[in-house]
Motif scaffolding. Structure first.
Motif, short mmCIF file in Angstrom:
data_model
loop_
_atom_site.label_atom_id
_atom_site.label_comp_id
_atom_site.label_asym_id
_atom_site.label_seq_id
_atom_site.Cartn_x
_atom_site.Cartn_y
_atom_site.Cartn_z
N HIS A 44 0.84 -1.19 0.00
CA HIS A 44 0.00 0.00 0.00
C HIS A 44 0.88 1.24 0.00
O HIS A 44 1.95 1.25 0.62
N ALA A 45 0.43 2.29 -0.67
CA ALA A 45 1.10 3.59 -0.62
C ALA A 45 0.30 4.50 0.28
O ALA A 45 -0.92 4.37 0.38
N TRP A 46 1.00 5.40 0.98
CA TRP A 46 0.30 6.37 1.83
C TRP A 46 1.05 7.68 1.84
O TRP A 46 2.23 7.75 1.54
N THR A 47 0.33 8.75 2.16
CA THR A 47 0.91 10.08 2.37
C THR A 47 0.51 10.53 3.76
O THR A 47 -0.39 9.95 4.38
N ARG A 48 1.13 11.57 4.24
CA ARG A 48 0.80 12.03 5.59
C ARG A 48 -0.64 12.53 5.69
O ARG A 48 -1.23 12.49 6.76
N ASP A 49 -1.23 12.96 4.57
CA ASP A 49 -2.63 13.40 4.60
C ASP A 49 -3.58 12.22 4.84
O ASP A 49 -4.70 12.41 5.31
N GLU A 50 -3.16 11.03 4.51
CA GLU A 50 -3.99 9.83 4.67
C GLU A 50 -3.71 9.10 5.99
O GLU A 50 -4.42 8.17 6.34
N ALA A 51 -2.66 9.50 6.69
CA ALA A 51 -2.22 8.79 7.88
C ALA A 51 -2.68 9.48 9.16
O ALA A 51 -3.08 10.64 9.14
N LYS A 52 -2.59 8.73 10.25
CA LYS A 52 -2.90 9.28 11.57
C LYS A 52 -2.07 8.53 12.60
O LYS A 52 -1.58 7.43 12.33
#
Length: 68
Positions: A44-52
């Motif tokens: 999976h790819a993620w960015t800080r906007d999608e993370a918590k």
């Protein structure tokens, strides 16, 4: 230090990215990141906007179903 979590695109559940941070804004995590999901085993790819940041849930909250 809290784990950085994102959403598994296969299950919709919250999963750890393999990173940790004390910064609630995740300022050090610019750009995109990838990891192998411990739940579905896909990348999976993620960015800080999608993370918590992972939160701690008390046993009382868990028993009441607040930790779903």
């Amino acid at each position: 230090m809290p784990r950085i979590m994102t959403t598994c695109s296969q299950t919709g559940g919250s999963v750890p990215t393999g990173h940790r941070s004390n910064d609630p804004l995740l300022g050090a995590f610019t750009g995109g990141h990838a990891f192998r999901c411990p739940v579905c085993h896909q990348v999976h790819a993620w960015t800080r906007d999608e993370a918590k940041l992972e939160t701690t849930v008390s046993m009382a909250e868990f028993r009441l179903g607040a930790a779903i």
